[in-house]
Scaffold this motif. Sequence first.
Motif, PDB file in Angstrom:
ATOM      1  N   ASN A   1      37.186  38.530  62.821  1.00 14.59           N
ATOM      2  CA  ASN A   1      37.754  37.746  62.177  1.00 14.59           C
ATOM      3  C   ASN A   1      39.664  37.394  63.760  1.00 14.59           C
ATOM      4  OD1 ASN A   1      37.189  38.197  59.633  1.00 14.59           O
ATOM      5  ND2 ASN A   1      37.606  40.804  59.928  1.00 14.59           N
TER       6      ASN A   1
ATOM      7  N   ASN B   1      38.140  45.710  66.901  1.00 15.08           N
ATOM      8  CA  ASN B   1      37.020  45.992  66.635  1.00 15.08           C
ATOM      9  C   ASN B   1      36.495  44.801  65.940  1.00 15.08           C
ATOM     10  OD1 ASN B   1      36.826  48.854  67.602  1.00 15.08           O
ATOM     11  ND2 ASN B   1      37.974  49.320  65.900  1.00 15.08           N
ATOM     12  N   ASP B   2      37.184  43.792  65.170  1.00 18.26           N
ATOM     13  CA  ASP B   2      36.602  42.944  64.617  1.00 18.26           C
ATOM     14  C   ASP B   2      37.277  41.249  65.513  1.00 18.26           C
ATOM     15  OD1 ASP B   2      35.550  44.227  62.802  1.00 18.26           O
ATOM     16  OD2 ASP B   2      37.753  44.032  61.215  1.00 18.26           O
TER      17      ASP B   2
END
Length: 284
Positions: free
Chosen positions: A3, A221-222
Amino acid sequence: MINGLILDIDGVISGDRKGYNWPNPHPEVIKAIKNIHTKGIPVCLCTGRGSFGIRHLVKLLELDNPHVGDGGAVVIDVLANKIIDAHYIDRSISKAIVSKLLENHLYLELYTTDGYMIEQGTACGITQKHAAVLRHEPTQVSSLLKEASTQELIKIMPIANGPEEKELVIRLFEPYKNQLTIQWGTHPSADPYEFGIITKKGVSKRTAAQKLAQSMNLDLNDVLGVGDTITDWDFIQLCGYAGAMKNATDDLKRNVLTKKHSVIGGSVDNNGLLDIFRHFKLID
């Protein structure tokens, strides 16, 4: 799912092949980054360059999100002309270390959030090379020591011409290690020079990436982080997805491959960033 992206610039997006990937990135790299960004994925630049020195690239890539400059000392939304976070060096410390560096006849640049300075009479080949990287000419002042005493400095940059000068800078920095941080950067077009990035203690690409993510409500984490030197591991280690260029230092490549989701792309001069994008299915 990815993302967000955090990308180093020199050696990742831009190389040293004039007219190919320098001074602007290769057209295919520009196209890929723009396409990723238009899908709603923020693409954040994270560099040791002065924050003012990334304006041209941010505008070229149309990246309307925050970025990291000055080795982490500044987090800035360039297109909105908004400083999100900045860490200034204490003036007494600035004056002391600038005095030591000048006494040892080292080439020196001082940085604010708006520009940078050199002392009159010190302009040389590296001045021209660095100005080309930054797309910005330095202000020439009569005394860097005076400026260090009066300006709000973000970064102090001694530029070492070879390992002997680098070792000298490291020795001179030692008494100030409790107040300041030093990182080292390179640029493909400026070999063999190394750029000492002296900032306030605690400043790093890691802390800046955390501030960056917080400002955008982004889970690291994305995020995919990509770099080419070990200083880039500061932010890449926080990311759930990791990439390094073929031209990256061996220590960075080893660290990147310890991540579950990781890849080594091709060289910057072969548009290796596109390999990384394809591996993670960000482009076709």
